[in-house]
Design a protein around this motif. Structure first.
Motif, short mmCIF file in Angstrom:
data_model
loop_
_atom_site.label_atom_id
_atom_site.label_comp_id
_atom_site.label_asym_id
_atom_site.label_seq_id
_atom_site.Cartn_x
_atom_site.Cartn_y
_atom_site.Cartn_z
N ASP A 166 0.81 -1.21 0.00
CA ASP A 166 0.00 0.00 0.00
C ASP A 166 0.85 1.27 0.00
O ASP A 166 0.51 2.25 -0.67
N LEU A 167 1.95 1.26 0.75
CA LEU A 167 2.79 2.45 0.87
C LEU A 167 3.95 2.46 -0.12
O LEU A 167 4.76 3.37 -0.11
N LYS A 168 4.02 1.43 -0.96
CA LYS A 168 5.08 1.32 -1.97
C LYS A 168 6.47 1.34 -1.32
O LYS A 168 7.40 2.00 -1.81
N ILE A 169 6.60 0.62 -0.21
CA ILE A 169 7.88 0.57 0.50
C ILE A 169 8.81 -0.40 -0.22
O ILE A 169 8.53 -1.59 -0.33
N LYS A 170 9.92 0.14 -0.70
CA LYS A 170 10.89 -0.66 -1.46
C LYS A 170 12.17 -0.93 -0.66
O LYS A 170 12.99 -1.74 -1.09
N ALA A 171 12.33 -0.24 0.46
CA ALA A 171 13.53 -0.45 1.28
C ALA A 171 13.21 -0.14 2.74
O ALA A 171 12.32 0.67 3.03
N GLN A 172 13.96 -0.80 3.64
CA GLN A 172 13.72 -0.62 5.07
C GLN A 172 15.04 -0.52 5.82
O GLN A 172 16.03 -1.14 5.44
N ILE A 173 15.03 0.26 6.90
CA ILE A 173 16.16 0.32 7.81
C ILE A 173 15.71 -0.26 9.14
O ILE A 173 14.79 0.27 9.79
N ASN A 174 16.32 -1.34 9.53
CA ASN A 174 15.98 -2.04 10.77
C ASN A 174 16.96 -1.61 11.86
O ASN A 174 18.11 -2.01 11.85
N VAL A 175 16.48 -0.78 12.80
CA VAL A 175 17.35 -0.26 13.86
C VAL A 175 17.06 -1.05 15.13
O VAL A 175 16.36 -0.59 16.04
N SER A 176 17.57 -2.26 15.20
CA SER A 176 17.37 -3.12 16.36
C SER A 176 18.41 -4.23 16.34
O SER A 176 19.10 -4.43 15.33
N ASN A 189 15.46 -4.91 0.05
CA ASN A 189 16.51 -3.92 0.30
C ASN A 189 16.43 -3.46 1.75
O ASN A 189 15.57 -2.66 2.10
N GLU A 190 17.30 -4.00 2.58
CA GLU A 190 17.23 -3.65 3.99
C GLU A 190 18.62 -3.38 4.55
O GLU A 190 19.58 -4.11 4.29
N LEU A 191 18.70 -2.30 5.31
CA LEU A 191 19.91 -1.97 6.04
C LEU A 191 19.67 -2.29 7.51
O LEU A 191 18.73 -1.79 8.11
N HIS A 192 20.54 -3.13 8.07
CA HIS A 192 20.40 -3.50 9.48
C HIS A 192 21.39 -2.71 10.32
O HIS A 192 22.60 -2.74 10.07
N ILE A 193 20.86 -1.97 11.30
CA ILE A 193 21.70 -1.21 12.23
C ILE A 193 21.55 -1.85 13.60
O ILE A 193 20.56 -1.62 14.30
N PRO A 194 22.51 -2.70 14.01
CA PRO A 194 22.36 -3.49 15.24
C PRO A 194 22.77 -2.72 16.50
O PRO A 194 23.91 -2.78 16.93
N VAL A 195 21.84 -1.99 17.08
CA VAL A 195 22.11 -1.26 18.32
C VAL A 195 21.00 -1.50 19.33
O VAL A 195 19.85 -1.73 18.96
N MET A 196 21.36 -1.42 20.60
CA MET A 196 20.38 -1.49 21.67
C MET A 196 19.81 -0.10 21.92
O MET A 196 20.45 0.91 21.61
N ASP A 197 18.60 -0.06 22.50
CA ASP A 197 18.03 1.23 22.92
C ASP A 197 18.60 1.57 24.28
O ASP A 197 17.97 1.41 25.31
N SER A 198 19.85 2.04 24.27
CA SER A 198 20.59 2.34 25.49
C SER A 198 21.32 3.66 25.32
O SER A 198 21.78 3.99 24.22
N CYS A 199 21.44 4.41 26.40
CA CYS A 199 22.17 5.69 26.34
C CYS A 199 23.64 5.49 25.97
O CYS A 199 24.30 6.42 25.52
N GLU A 200 24.15 4.26 26.17
CA GLU A 200 25.55 3.98 25.86
C GLU A 200 25.75 3.53 24.42
O GLU A 200 26.88 3.42 23.95
N SER A 201 24.68 3.22 23.70
CA SER A 201 24.80 2.72 22.32
C SER A 201 25.28 3.82 21.38
O SER A 201 24.87 4.98 21.50
N ASP A 202 26.15 3.45 20.45
CA ASP A 202 26.68 4.40 19.48
C ASP A 202 25.90 4.29 18.18
O ASP A 202 26.19 3.47 17.32
N LEU A 203 24.91 5.15 18.04
CA LEU A 203 24.11 5.20 16.81
C LEU A 203 24.69 6.21 15.82
O LEU A 203 24.48 6.11 14.61
#
Length: 295
Positions: A166-176, A189-203
């Motif tokens: 419906d939204l014509k989503i062709k790519a995703q970024i997975n931040v988890s 087409n997916e980019l995986h960003i492997p970080v925790m939801d923590s104040c110490e995580s380097d995003l």
């Protein structure tokens, strides 16, 4: 007496899709969506969850029954195609009646049903009566950040094939941390960003790559979805970083834009500091005071 303001289709789309554990549509004082068109037009098709605005024998609009309008956060009225508050069509007439009792601004949908249904055909409905459980279980779509181009969502939405289509989503970024994808996902087409939801995580180290990825896939008939487990902290941080990069927004401007689209977005304090550093890198100066409690 409340004021009348035009509401863009993307604003109503985002109002309809706010959720926490359940859809916010289940809250009795959240949204009153009124269709001021004729009964025939309403029965043929209307915006999901809309109720038809009733009129008396003299065609004067009546206040909706069983709705405490003075407590309702969003009162939105639409007709076929109103595009100006200077018009005298049914949406304006109905909105003026609602404004007499509403405490908040009454919104008139710009372009009416015609424009909204053209953008979001999947939100057309013929359903008139909704049970409370049906409203609670209403499956929200990702929040629209840049109309038709960039969305912010959660893990469930990222794995919903209907949403992707419906939204014509062709790519995703997975931040988890979780790299797994549902078998129902049609996005390759997916980019995986492997970080925790923590104040110490380097995003911060992933901001440039994420922005380049979005630019690569975002375009006509090709949208990008940025998501994390709940779509509140990590993914909203990446989207704010993109607005600073793409639109040259200050952190404050980007924050305000995302907050308007998704009021429960909340990057943790560590991510806020990294966004401040990103603002400094992209804009060449630190324009936003993150010591403000607002952040």
């Amino acid at each position: 007496m409340a004021h009348l303001v035009l509401c863009k289709p993307t604003e109503l789309y985002n109002i309809l899709n706010q959720s926490t554990v359940f859809s916010r549509l289940a809250e009795p004082n959240y949204l009153c969506l009124l269709d001021a068109r004729s009964k025939r037009e309403y029965n043929e098709s209307h915006i999901v969850t809309a109720r038809r605005a009733k009129q008396d024998k003299d065609e004067n609009f009546l206040l909706p029954e069983s709705v405490e309008l003075e407590c309702v956060r969003y009162c939105v009225v639409y007709d076929g195609n109103t595009s100006s508050l200077n018009e005298t069509g049914p949406a304006i007439k109905c909105a003026r009646v609602m404004a007499q009792v509403c405490r908040y601004t009454v919104l008139v949908l710009e372009g009416g049903y015609e424009r909204f249904s053209a953008y979001y055909h999947f939100f057309r409905s013929q359903k008139v009566f909704w049970m409370p459980q049906e409203i609670e279980e209403f499956l929200s779509y990702p929040i629209e950040i840049l109309p038709g181009l960039l969305y912010l969502g959660d893990q469930r939405q990222a794995n919903d094939r209907h949403i992707q289509k419906d939204l014509k989503i062709k790519a995703q970024i997975n931040v988890s941390l979780d790299p797994d994808k549902s078998l129902s996902s049609a996005v390759h087409n997916e980019l995986h960003i492997p970080v925790m939801d923590s104040c110490e995580s380097d995003l911060f180290q992933f901001f440039s790559r994420a922005c380049e990825f979005i630019d690569m896939y975002m375009g006509p008939n090709s949208a990008v979805l940025v998501f994390s487990k709940l779509g509140i902290s990590r993914s909203s941080t990446v989207v704010i970083a993109y607005l600073i990069y793409c639109k040259q927004y200050s952190l404050k401007e980007a924050w305000t834009h995302i907050l308007k689209c998704k009021p429960n977005m909340r990057p943790n304090r560590g991510f806020v500091k990294q966004l401040s550093d990103w603002e400094n890198r992209i804009l060449g100066e630190q324009r936003t005071d993150i010591a403000d409690p607002h952040y």
